[in-house]
Scaffold this motif. Structure first.
Motif, short mmCIF file in Angstrom:
data_model
loop_
_atom_site.label_atom_id
_atom_site.label_comp_id
_atom_site.label_asym_id
_atom_site.label_seq_id
_atom_site.Cartn_x
_atom_site.Cartn_y
_atom_site.Cartn_z
N LYS A 121 0.80 -1.22 0.00
CA LYS A 121 0.00 0.00 0.00
C LYS A 121 0.84 1.27 0.00
N ASP A 158 0.17 3.38 -6.06
CA ASP A 158 -0.82 4.42 -6.25
C ASP A 158 -2.08 4.09 -5.45
N ASP A 159 -2.60 5.12 -4.73
CA ASP A 159 -3.77 4.90 -3.87
C ASP A 159 -4.97 4.42 -4.66
N ASP A 160 -5.19 4.99 -5.84
CA ASP A 160 -6.35 4.60 -6.65
C ASP A 160 -6.25 3.14 -7.09
N LEU A 161 -5.03 2.70 -7.43
CA LEU A 161 -4.82 1.31 -7.83
C LEU A 161 -5.13 0.38 -6.67
N GLU A 207 -7.01 1.03 -4.02
CA GLU A 207 -8.43 1.10 -3.69
C GLU A 207 -9.26 0.27 -4.67
N THR A 208 -8.95 0.39 -5.95
CA THR A 208 -9.69 -0.38 -6.96
C THR A 208 -9.55 -1.87 -6.73
N ASP A 253 -11.30 -2.96 -3.17
CA ASP A 253 -12.73 -2.70 -2.99
C ASP A 253 -13.60 -3.51 -3.95
N SER A 284 -1.25 -1.91 -13.37
CA SER A 284 -2.60 -1.42 -13.66
C SER A 284 -3.59 -2.52 -13.35
N GLU A 308 -7.86 -3.20 -14.09
CA GLU A 308 -9.13 -2.74 -14.65
C GLU A 308 -10.25 -3.68 -14.22
#
Length: 434
Positions: A49, A53-56, A58-59, A62, A91, A93
């Motif tokens: 963590k 990247d935080d968005d990566l 979190e995705t 979650d 990445s 998706e």
């Protein structure tokens, strides 16, 4: 999917794109793991963590279980991971989000009853052991086709919509066919005989049959897969040889080519290929052996069909696959030929697994006048079957064959409790959807 790597092919040092379903997520605080599953296995995706990247993160953490995702990253060796490697994602998706409230648990940690599993077969098939059943089913059908070809048989496809039933009308599904009554076919029996009477001689078919039986048991279906054989210039013994060869070929193929699937089903230690020739006993001897077991409340007599408890008692006594031969003529279909020496005995046979009947077969009546008599004796109108009977006027050779229940073969080979476990979308008295 272009440039996709299956999880089983991911090697340390590779940069890969893997795609599949979210099997499990484990959040351990500063580090978390997502297990991605595809048709070849599972692979661990690692999230550090503080370094990502935080968005990566979190995705990835979650997303609901069983969602479809695509991950690109580097593969590293990790002995503690389930498959010895893990992917550090660059990445991630979410291709298709799953509803968090699943009707069953594909991880298998929470059991579901068979009805729930069949109602949600797509989810059910995401379980390794369920998928293994159908991988084995596919291997059995491949091996059976190959063995038939070695027996010099030609594969055929016969109609499933017919004007008359093979064995009378009590078990027929009627349908409307351009304003006329028609039926779903119970068996390819009559058609495969007609083809065996041509110059093709030896034929087989693997296809659906439909029977409107009222049975609601763990071994009956209303739509089943029948594995059929018919051979010109064959007698009952020849047909039994073919049936035995087909069953053994199925077992041998599974043993040789399905080790991972057998392991998934916890069968790798106990799975055995039948050895030696299958025992052949007469109906009369079968009755005597059943009665001698003392397992039945009432003794069987000549002319009785064998109830389930009788089959079970005899199966335990024999202890392996076996044939019952020389059945009484009166309880076999009109197209089964009588023996040459005794018209009360038929050339009909059944191939039995200790648990249940697998095959019904015999030599067919190829003489036109005797065939017509057989129709009349069983209360059937020969005129309704003229398309069939008239061909017996034009040089019909002696011939024999059988029908083998495909799902029963799979059920007994794998020791399944219910025949519906061997069918993707079973059809029975209660189930017409999905």
């Amino acid at each position: 999917m272009q440039d996709r790597t299956y999880t089983e092919d991911a090697e340390p040092g590779d940069e890969v794109t893997v795609a599949g379903w979210v099997h499990e997520i484990r959040d351990l605080g500063g580090i978390a793991f997502l297990i991605l599953r595809d048709t070849t296995g599972k692979i661990q995706i690692k999230f550090e963590k503080d370094e990502m990247d935080d968005d990566l993160v979190e995705t990835g953490l979650d997303v609901a279980r069983e969602s479809v995702i695509r991950v690109t990253g580097d593969v590293e060796e990790e002995p503690r991971a389930p498959t010895g490697v893990e992917v550090t994602p660059e990445s991630l998706e979410v291709v298709s989000e799953a509803d968090p409230e699943l009707p069953l648990d594909p991880s298998g940690k929470v059991d579901a009853d068979l009805s729930t599993r069949l109602d949600n077969r797509t989810l059910d098939l995401r379980k390794e052991e369920v998928q293994a059943v159908f991988e084995i089913r596919a291997e059995i059908l491949r091996a059976v086709r190959e063995q038939f070809r070695e027996f010099r048989c030609t594969e055929i496809n016969t109609p499933k919509i017919v004007a008359t039933g093979t064995e009378g009308g009590t078990e027929l599904f009627p349908i409307t066919y351009f304003g006329e009554e028609a039926f779903m076919n119970q068996s390819p029996q009559l058609f495969k005989q007609l083809i065996a009477g041509s110059n093709v001689e030896r034929v087989f078919e693997i296809g659906p049959i439909f029977r409107a039986e009222e049975h609601n048991t763990p071994r009956h279906l209303n739509e089943a897969t029948s594995i059929d054989f018919e051979g010109a210039f064959c007698d009952a013994h020849d047909a039994m040889d073919v049936a035995e060869g087909i069953v053994k070929a199925a077992y041998e193929a599974v043993n040789e080519n399905c080790s991972e699937e057998l392991e998934a089903l916890d069968l790798e230690e106990e799975f055995e290929v039948p050895e030696g020739d299958f025992l052949r006993i007469s109906y009369e001897e079968a009755i005597e052996r059943i009665n001698a077991t003392g397992e039945l409340d009432e003794q069987l007599v000549w002319g009785d069909d064998l109830p389930t408890e009788a089959e079970k008692a005899l199966g335990q006594d024999v202890g392996g696959h076996y044939f019952i031969t020389e059945w009484p003529s009166e309880i076999k279909p009109f197209y089964i030929k009588d023996t040459e020496d005794d018209e009360t005995l038929s050339t009909g046979f059944d191939l039995m697994h200790p648990r249940m009947e697998l095959v019904s077969g015999g030599q067919r009546e190829h003489r036109h006048e005797h065939l017509i008599e057989g129709f009349e004796q069983q209360g059937l109108d020969p005129d309704q079957f003229e398309y069939y009977t008239k061909m017996f006027k034009y040089g019909m050779p002696p011939h024999a064959g059988f029908g083998l229940g495909g799902e029963r073969l799979i059920m007994t080979l794998l020791g399944l409790d219910n025949i519906r476990e061997a069918v993707l979308f079973p059809r029975d008295r209660q189930r017409l959807s999905p």
